[in-house]
Design a protein around this motif. Structure first.
Motif, PDB file in Angstrom:
ATOM      1  N   THR A  82       0.129   0.121  -2.130  1.00 13.72           N
ATOM      2  CA  THR A  82      -0.605   1.281  -1.615  1.00 13.72           C
ATOM      3  C   THR A  82      -0.472   1.316  -0.101  1.00 13.72           C
ATOM      4  O   THR A  82       0.243   0.523   0.495  1.00 13.72           O
ATOM      5  N   GLY A  83      -1.172   2.284   0.520  1.00 13.39           N
ATOM      6  CA  GLY A  83      -1.236   2.341   1.978  1.00 13.39           C
ATOM      7  C   GLY A  83      -0.028   2.957   2.646  1.00 13.39           C
ATOM      8  O   GLY A  83       0.256   2.671   3.809  1.00 13.39           O
ATOM      9  N   HIS A  84       0.684   3.857   1.975  1.00  9.39           N
ATOM     10  CA  HIS A  84       1.919   4.429   2.516  1.00  9.39           C
ATOM     11  C   HIS A  84       1.680   5.614   3.433  1.00  9.39           C
ATOM     12  O   HIS A  84       2.642   6.184   3.970  1.00  9.39           O
ATOM     13  N   SER A  85       0.441   6.033   3.593  1.00 12.38           N
ATOM     14  CA  SER A  85       0.100   7.136   4.489  1.00 12.38           C
ATOM     15  C   SER A  85       0.916   8.382   4.139  1.00 12.38           C
ATOM     16  O   SER A  85       1.045   8.733   2.976  1.00 12.38           O
ATOM     17  N   CYS A  86       1.501   9.044   5.157  1.00 13.01           N
ATOM     18  CA  CYS A  86       2.219  10.304   4.915  1.00 13.01           C
ATOM     19  C   CYS A  86       3.614  10.095   4.353  1.00 13.01           C
ATOM     20  O   CYS A  86       4.322  11.068   4.054  1.00 13.01           O
ATOM     21  N   TRP A  87       4.055   8.841   4.181  1.00  8.87           N
ATOM     22  CA  TRP A  87       5.402   8.569   3.704  1.00  8.87           C
ATOM     23  C   TRP A  87       5.423   8.088   2.250  1.00  8.87           C
ATOM     24  O   TRP A  87       6.384   7.452   1.815  1.00  8.87           O
ATOM     25  N   GLY A  88       4.404   8.409   1.485  1.00 10.34           N
ATOM     26  CA  GLY A  88       4.349   7.939   0.102  1.00 10.34           C
ATOM     27  C   GLY A  88       5.450   8.500  -0.778  1.00 10.34           C
ATOM     28  O   GLY A  88       6.048   7.764  -1.575  1.00 10.34           O
ATOM     29  N   ILE A  89       5.742   9.807  -0.659  1.00  7.90           N
ATOM     30  CA  ILE A  89       6.788  10.392  -1.490  1.00  7.90           C
ATOM     31  C   ILE A  89       8.147   9.823  -1.096  1.00  7.90           C
ATOM     32  O   ILE A  89       8.959   9.463  -1.952  1.00  7.90           O
ATOM     33  N   LEU A  90       8.410   9.728   0.198  1.00  2.37           N
ATOM     34  CA  LEU A  90       9.665   9.132   0.658  1.00  2.37           C
ATOM     35  C   LEU A  90       9.825   7.719   0.129  1.00  2.37           C
ATOM     36  O   LEU A  90      10.861   7.365  -0.437  1.00  2.37           O
ATOM     37  N   ASN A  91       8.816   6.889   0.309  1.00  2.00           N
ATOM     38  CA  ASN A  91       8.955   5.458   0.034  1.00  2.00           C
ATOM     39  C   ASN A  91       8.587   5.050  -1.387  1.00  2.00           C
ATOM     40  O   ASN A  91       8.652   3.870  -1.727  1.00  2.00           O
ATOM     41  N   GLY A  92       8.235   6.031  -2.219  1.00  2.00           N
ATOM     42  CA  GLY A  92       7.879   5.714  -3.598  1.00  2.00           C
ATOM     43  C   GLY A  92       8.969   5.012  -4.379  1.00  2.00           C
ATOM     44  O   GLY A  92       8.725   3.964  -5.002  1.00  2.00           O
ATOM     45  N   PRO A  93      10.202   5.533  -4.416  1.00  2.00           N
ATOM     46  CA  PRO A  93      11.235   4.887  -5.220  1.00  2.00           C
ATOM     47  C   PRO A  93      11.534   3.447  -4.828  1.00  2.00           C
ATOM     48  O   PRO A  93      11.589   2.562  -5.687  1.00  2.00           O
ATOM     49  N   ALA A  94      11.733   3.179  -3.529  1.00  2.00           N
ATOM     50  CA  ALA A  94      12.055   1.802  -3.128  1.00  2.00           C
ATOM     51  C   ALA A  94      10.869   0.875  -3.329  1.00  2.00           C
ATOM     52  O   ALA A  94      11.050  -0.300  -3.671  1.00  2.00           O
ATOM     53  N   THR A  95       9.649   1.395  -3.142  1.00  2.00           N
ATOM     54  CA  THR A  95       8.472   0.573  -3.412  1.00  2.00           C
ATOM     55  C   THR A  95       8.406   0.214  -4.887  1.00  2.00           C
ATOM     56  O   THR A  95       8.191  -0.954  -5.256  1.00  2.00           O
ATOM     57  N   GLY A  96       8.592   1.206  -5.753  1.00  2.00           N
ATOM     58  CA  GLY A  96       8.565   0.942  -7.189  1.00  2.00           C
ATOM     59  C   GLY A  96       9.647  -0.016  -7.624  1.00  2.00           C
ATOM     60  O   GLY A  96       9.410  -0.928  -8.427  1.00  2.00           O
ATOM     61  N   ALA A  97      10.850   0.163  -7.080  1.00  2.00           N
ATOM     62  CA  ALA A  97      11.953  -0.731  -7.431  1.00  2.00           C
ATOM     63  C   ALA A  97      11.689  -2.148  -6.929  1.00  2.00           C
ATOM     64  O   ALA A  97      11.982  -3.131  -7.624  1.00  2.00           O
ATOM     65  N   ALA A  98      11.121  -2.260  -5.720  1.00  2.00           N
ATOM     66  CA  ALA A  98      10.830  -3.584  -5.155  1.00  2.00           C
ATOM     67  C   ALA A  98       9.757  -4.305  -5.962  1.00  2.00           C
ATOM     68  O   ALA A  98       9.877  -5.507  -6.245  1.00  2.00           O
TER      69      ALA A  98
END
Length: 424
Positions: free
Chosen positions: A380-396
């Motif tokens: 969590t805690g991705h602020s305004c970049w959640g949509i951008l960073n969703g895929p790499a976060t999920g994969a990680a």
């Protein structure tokens, strides 16, 4: 894709075999679960090496991306969501993607990996058709607001697309079709979910998480409001700004909500709107500090306008986020000053909304295993970049769960263990 509603307590024997997901029966207070399932057959189970049972809590982009990559890896994944999929920020965000805007900071490698993963996912999942993925040219503009519509000189300035006919000055290209893109975030999230349900056996349960059941320092199950429990080998907590409500995490770190407002309008002539994302320095007519609203045309013909953010108390129910009327009024004024195509009366306002962005005090996301609780992860805690960073976060997170380490990008600096440093 059928939705099956199961009321518990009930005998497990009457639930079809493909829908049994290890829901233990509570002693009191029956609870309703809505289980989204595919009619396709699940692959035969390897009795020698049964799949890892993972419960992902949170139906936003981070939770769904995590569930997608875990189920694709062969885990037996159940996604738990309190309300509905992408009902909060993941359904009300702008969906803007940038390759290099986080360069020079700690999120740089995560953002770059995720931007590239968005591109490959769009190719794999037909993102252009299903969720509006497309490269865009991104401009910065300066706009000084006029007091009324009568004062607007409706003529597009030099080096500007013709639909931008308000008092815009100083256009500057800050992103090209190689470095900036967009998705419709709700459609993106739901497309990944549907793929995981239909092809990888993901189960979805509608229920409110009450707590994680921990025994001997290991996560064993999630307990839902009303008493139902789902056994798990691993639990992933991806509840956005609601993540901090869990006692397991609230003593470790604070997640706060930044309330952001947006409107969605249908322009007078949608075909005239070009794929240019706009980042504004907007000077109000009454003076004061400039604002920084953003304007994102979408390939569906809609235009999304956002801004007016402030920290606020997060309500218990993500469906009950109410926009501040004055903030919506300001965004409509911004739209009018950007383009006659977006002026209320000429354009149709399709949505007036607000959502909460999950933020951390140190401005970094939290990704990793919870200290002292083996098998319990948080994202969590991705602020305004959640949509951008969703895929790499999920994969990680999927790699952390399945392999013990993340190879897509180094997420060690985002570990929740960082909050233990300096404590006595």
């Amino acid at each position: 894709m059928p939705t099956v509603t199961v009321s518990v307590p009930i005998p497990n024997s009457i639930i079809p075999r493909q829908l049994r997901i290890g829901v233990r029966q509570p002693k009191l207070n029956p609870i309703q679960f809505s289980i989204l399932c595919s009619s396709s057959k699940s692959p035969p189970m390897d009795t020698q090496n049964p799949p890892k049972r993972v419960v992902v809590c949170g139906g936003g982009v981070i939770g769904v991306c995590t569930a997608y990559f875990l189920s694709k890896r062969g885990a037996a994944v159940t996604l738990v969501e309190q309300s509905s999929i992408a009902c909060a920020a993941s359904g009300k965000a702008g969906g803007f993607l940038a390759l290099d805007w986080c360069d020079g900071g700690p999120v740089s490698s995560l953002a770059r990996a995720s931007f590239n993963l968005h591109r490959s996912l769009a190719q794999e999942l037909n993102g252009a058709e299903l969720y509006g993925y497309r490269p865009v040219t991104t401009l910065s503009l300066s706009i000084t607001e006029t007091a009324s519509s009568a004062q607007l000189n409706r003529k597009s300035g030099p080096n500007l697309p013709s639909w931008i006919d308000g008092p815009a000055k100083g256009p500057r290209t800050i992103g090209t079709t190689e470095t900036t893109a967009q998705v419709q975030p709700q459609l993106f999230t739901k497309t990944l979910l549907s793929k995981a349900v239909e092809e990888y056996g993901l189960k979805v349960v509608i229920g409110k998480l009450e707590r994680v059941e921990v025994a001997e320092g290991e996560a064993k199950a999630v307990v839902l409001e009303g008493g139902g429990a789902i056994d798990a080998d691993t639990v992933v907590l991806a509840l956005g700004p609601w993540t901090g409500n869990l006692s397991l995490l609230s003593s470790l770190f604070r997640v706060y909500g930044l309330k952001a407002h947006s409107i969605v309008v249908e322009p007078k002539d949608p075909d005239s709107i070009t794929p240019h994302a706009l980042f504004l320095s907007y000077y109000p007519a009454h003076g004061g500090q400039p604002m920084d609203p953003e304007v994102f045309p979408r390939p569906t013909g809609e235009v999304y306008i956002c801004g007016m953010s402030a920290e606020a108390e997060v309500p218990d129910d993500p469906e009950q986020v109410i926009p501040v009327p004055e903030s919506i009024r300001v965004l409509k004024t911004v739209a009018r000053n950007v383009s006659s195509q977006l002026m209320e009366g000429e354009a149709r306002v399709k949505a007036e909304q607000a959502c909460f962005l999950p933020c951390m005090d140190d401005s970094l996301p939290v990704i990793g295993e919870v200290p002292g609780v083996k098998g319990c992860y948080v994202a969590t805690g991705h602020s305004c970049w959640g949509i951008l960073n969703g895929p790499a976060t999920g994969a990680a997170v999927a790699e952390l769960v399945m392999d013990g380490t993340a190879s897509i990008t180094d997420v060690s600096r985002f570990s929740p263990a960082r909050f233990l440093r300096g404590r006595k």
